[in-house]
Scaffold this motif. Structure first.
Motif, short mmCIF file in Angstrom:
data_model
loop_
_atom_site.label_atom_id
_atom_site.label_comp_id
_atom_site.label_asym_id
_atom_site.label_seq_id
_atom_site.Cartn_x
_atom_site.Cartn_y
_atom_site.Cartn_z
N LYS A 13 7.59 -1.29 -12.70
CA LYS A 13 7.91 0.05 -13.16
C LYS A 13 8.86 0.76 -12.21
CE LYS A 13 3.78 0.98 -15.84
NZ LYS A 13 2.59 1.82 -15.98
N GLU A 14 8.86 0.40 -10.93
CA GLU A 14 9.74 1.05 -9.96
C GLU A 14 11.18 0.64 -10.14
OE1 GLU A 14 8.38 0.22 -6.05
OE2 GLU A 14 6.66 1.54 -6.20
N TRP A 43 -0.42 -4.47 -8.63
CA TRP A 43 0.73 -4.41 -7.74
C TRP A 43 1.97 -4.90 -8.47
CZ3 TRP A 43 0.85 -7.57 -2.55
CH2 TRP A 43 1.90 -7.16 -1.77
N ILE A 44 1.86 -5.97 -9.24
CA ILE A 44 2.99 -6.50 -10.00
C ILE A 44 3.44 -5.52 -11.07
CG2 ILE A 44 3.65 -8.30 -11.65
CD1 ILE A 44 1.94 -10.24 -9.97
N ILE A 45 2.48 -4.95 -11.80
CA ILE A 45 2.83 -4.00 -12.85
C ILE A 45 3.53 -2.78 -12.28
CG2 ILE A 45 1.84 -2.36 -14.50
CD1 ILE A 45 -0.16 -4.51 -15.24
N LEU A 46 3.02 -2.23 -11.20
CA LEU A 46 3.63 -1.03 -10.63
C LEU A 46 4.97 -1.33 -9.96
CD1 LEU A 46 0.52 0.82 -9.21
CD2 LEU A 46 1.86 1.38 -11.21
N SER A 47 5.14 -2.53 -9.43
CA SER A 47 6.43 -2.87 -8.82
C SER A 47 7.50 -3.06 -9.91
CB SER A 47 6.33 -4.10 -7.96
OG SER A 47 6.06 -5.25 -8.71
N PHE A 94 0.82 -1.22 0.00
CA PHE A 94 0.00 0.00 0.00
C PHE A 94 0.85 1.26 0.00
CE2 PHE A 94 -3.11 2.87 2.24
CZ PHE A 94 -3.96 3.00 1.17
N ASP A 95 1.90 1.30 0.80
CA ASP A 95 2.76 2.48 0.86
C ASP A 95 3.56 2.66 -0.43
OD1 ASP A 95 1.91 3.10 3.40
OD2 ASP A 95 3.49 1.95 4.37
N ARG A 96 3.89 1.56 -1.09
CA ARG A 96 4.64 1.66 -2.35
C ARG A 96 3.77 2.13 -3.50
NH1 ARG A 96 7.75 -4.07 -1.94
NH2 ARG A 96 8.94 -3.58 -0.06
N ILE A 97 2.54 1.70 -3.53
CA ILE A 97 1.63 2.07 -4.61
C ILE A 97 1.19 3.53 -4.47
CG2 ILE A 97 -0.64 1.59 -5.65
CD1 ILE A 97 1.18 -0.68 -6.18
N ASP A 98 0.87 3.94 -3.25
CA ASP A 98 0.38 5.30 -3.01
C ASP A 98 1.22 5.94 -1.91
OD1 ASP A 98 -1.06 7.61 -2.89
OD2 ASP A 98 -2.87 6.70 -2.06
#
Length: 71
Positions: A69-70, A63-67, A31-35
């Motif tokens: 991209k990081e 969550w997988i897609i955004l992780s 949650f903290d990583r996404i937002d």
């Protein structure tokens, strides 16, 4: 409440169990990583649990897609 021989009830129970595990994992670790704006927003997290349990495949996919991209 549910009959153990009912396949629909068994499916709903499995879906909810996986969703609850995904919701707990997401709220603790993702949650903290996404937002980043939701850092230390602990009062909001219990309100998200029903939606996360219901929509857990989308939550994990996002969550997988955004992780990725990081990185």
């Amino acid at each position: 409440m549910f009959d153990t021989y009912d396949p629909i009830a068994a499916g709903v129970t499995i879906w909810a169990g996986i969703g609850l595990a995904a919701a707990v994992a997401f709220l603790l670790f993702g949650f903290d990583r996404i937002d980043p704006g939701a850092h230390e927003a602990y009062a909001v997290r219990p309100l998200l649990v029903p939606g996360l349990v219901l929509l857990w495949p989308l939550v994990i996919w996002r969550w997988i897609i955004l992780s990725k991209k990081e990185r």
